[in-house]
Design an enzyme around this catalytic site. Structure first.
Site, PDB file in Angstrom:
ATOM      1  N   ASP A   1      36.825  38.081  36.114  1.00 56.92           N
ATOM      2  CA  ASP A   1      36.890  36.958  36.738  1.00 56.92           C
ATOM      3  C   ASP A   1      37.797  35.923  36.252  1.00 56.92           C
ATOM      4  OD1 ASP A   1      35.634  35.933  39.353  1.00 56.92           O
ATOM      5  OD2 ASP A   1      34.854  34.458  38.051  1.00 56.92           O
TER       6      ASP A   1
ATOM      7  N   GLU B   1      39.359  40.542  41.871  1.00 58.68           N
ATOM      8  CA  GLU B   1      38.969  40.084  43.396  1.00 58.68           C
ATOM      9  C   GLU B   1      40.151  39.998  44.318  1.00 58.68           C
ATOM     10  OE1 GLU B   1      35.509  37.083  44.741  1.00 58.68           O
ATOM     11  OE2 GLU B   1      36.122  36.756  42.991  1.00 58.68           O
TER      12      GLU B   1
ATOM     13  N   ASP C   1      30.369  33.020  36.259  1.00 60.28           N
ATOM     14  CA  ASP C   1      31.521  33.670  36.202  1.00 60.28           C
ATOM     15  C   ASP C   1      30.915  34.934  35.569  1.00 60.28           C
ATOM     16  OD1 ASP C   1      33.006  31.648  37.426  1.00 60.28           O
ATOM     17  OD2 ASP C   1      33.403  30.894  35.354  1.00 60.28           O
TER      18      ASP C   1
END
Ligand SMILES: [Zn+2]
Length: 461
Positions: free
Chosen positions: A218, A310, A392
């Site tokens: 992330d 992502e 996170d």
């Protein structure tokens, strides 16, 4: 099991240059020649298109219309060679490669329109202005080489150029015969000159140290990245200082008299100096960040078999005007690009989570999904199971868990239901897989769905 594939890849090697004043003049002249050829060809193509449109309104039949101007490089080159004595009487002073550099962008557009060129659609070409365009020139033929001392390169017309850094990585490959230079581009970026070699490289595919391990990545704003292992990857050294300096210079430039298109006001000398400094600071921040990402992605792809990131709406996010956000967003695109090719080199696979997958809002402990989570909440607190975790790290863990569901699902558990915004973790989730980064069959993936060309959609439950 030590099966190692040979890979042929196209790879770019970029080095900073220390140009002499004379060399800089020659490069600028060539970049100017590229711009003149580009603008001439664009005007010509547009004029022919307009002429044909007008003729049609007069009722002239298709056969009687002015012939079309071809967009291909050979067709544009033929037309340019006929016109160059009038348009650019100085043409003989520049390498013909400079003019080809300028004509290329037009071919890119028509190739993209007809589907010959892969990737994102290329916009209709625009006229290049001397002030706004980045000077660049590309060489594809002639003497292009790295000198044995590895501190100099030789390019056609420009001769021997001094490098600011050693070219040993490229030189080693060239000497071993595992790389061949296809082209060299000299470009100014943030006030510095660079040469970038596009090379055809033979690589031996690597093997991740832990092929069965998965990691979720992330990207952060205050730090470079957070991993699902709980590791926080700090920003590269000097990045914070460089970013502070950039913000200060941006404020300074904003207080000075800049150009105004509507009133035709010219920029002041003070504004020009300030914005040139800002440009250099901006480039430095981008380089530091990209360097940090390279170190991170190399380490991760050598270690883990599966990486999960992502899928962010990068094009949409780049429209965001806040500076800090914009830098972070550019990082997302860069992270994904690097992971995509490095997993290919190292024999791993990259899983890209669907844009609507709620990685931040889902509890990595029990799977409960929050309806709201403010960006300012740095800690994830689950009201269902009581989990308290860094925001996170929680998101990264969810990403890693997502890969496990994809890898573990057999063909019989597949179903065609896609994900939507409110799909909880336990339900079916859509996962996009980067093409060419995993071995089909082992991972329980389904064939491409037909409607997408550059992504395979995989459904897992
Ligand atoms: Zn929970």
């Amino acid at each position: 099991m030590a099966f190692r594939e040979r890979l042929s890849v196209v790879q770019a090697y970029r080095f900073a240059l220390d140009l002499t004043a004379r060399q800089e003049r020659v490069v600028l002249a060539h970049a100017g020649a590229a711009r003149v050829a580009h603008n001439w060809a664009l005007a010509r193509v547009k004029a022919v298109m307009d002429q044909r449109a007008a003729e049609r309104t007069y009722g002239i039949d298709e056969a009687g219309l002015t012939p079309t101007q071809g967009w291909s490089l050979p067709a544009l080159r033929r037309a340019w060679n006929q016109a160059k004595s009038d348009v650019a009487p100085w043409w003989a002073e520049c390498s013909k490669e400079a003019f080809n550099t300028g004509l290329d962008a037009l071919e890119n557009w028509s190739d993209s329109r007809t589907g010959k060129r892969a990737g994102r659609r290329v916009g209709f070409p625009r006229f290049k202005s001397r002030r706004r365009s980045t000077p660049s020139v590309r060489f594809t033929t002639g003497a292009i080489r790295v000198e044995p001392d590895r501190r100099h390169v030789v390019l056609p017309r420009l001769g021997r150029l001094k490098l600011h850094e050693s070219a040993r990585k490229l030189a080693r490959r060239l000497e071993a015969g595992t790389a061949r230079i296809v082209s060299a581009t000299v470009r100014r970026d943030g006030g510095r000159w660079y040469v970038s070699f596009t090379c055809a490289v033979q690589r031996t595919q690597g093997m991740p140290a832990c092929p069965d391990a998965t990691v979720g990545v992330d990207l952060g704003v205050t730090h470079l990245a957070v991993l699902s292992t709980g590791e926080v990857e700090p920003n590269p050294r000097h990045l914070d200082a460089a970013a502070r300096r950039m913000r200060r210079l941006a404020r300074r430039a904003a207080r000075r008299v800049g150009p105004d298109r509507r009133t035709g006001r010219r920029a002041s000398k003070r504004w020009e100096r300030a914005s040139a400094r800002l440009g250099r600071a901006h480039a430095r921040v981008a380089h530091l960040r990209r360097d940090g990402l390279h170190k991170l992605t190399t380490r991760l792809t050598r270690e883990y078999g599966t990486l999960v990131v992502e899928d962010l709406n990068v094009a949409g996010m780049l429209a965001n005007r806040r500076l800090a956000r914009r830098i972070a967003d550019a990082g997302f695109a860069e992270l994904r690009r690097q992971l995509a090719y490095k997993t290919g080199w190292n024999g791993g696979r990259l899983v890209v989570a669907d844009r609507w997958y709620p990685s931040s809002k889902t509890c990595s402990g029990c799977g409960a999904v929050k309806t709201k989570l403010a960006l300012s909440d740095r800690t994830y607190t689950c009201t269902t199971c009581g989990l308290v975790l860094d925001r996170d790290v929680n998101a990264a863990r969810n990403l890693a868990a997502l890969a496990a569901t994809v890898a573990g699902s057999g063909p019989e558990t597949r179903n065609g239901r896609g994900a939507d915004r409110k799909t909880p973790l336990a339900g079916p989730v859509a996962v996009k897989r980067q093409p060419g980064t995993a071995t089909a069959g082992k991972t329980g993936t389904v064939p491409p769905q037909g409607r997408t060309s550059n992504h395979e959609l995989t459904y897992a439950s």
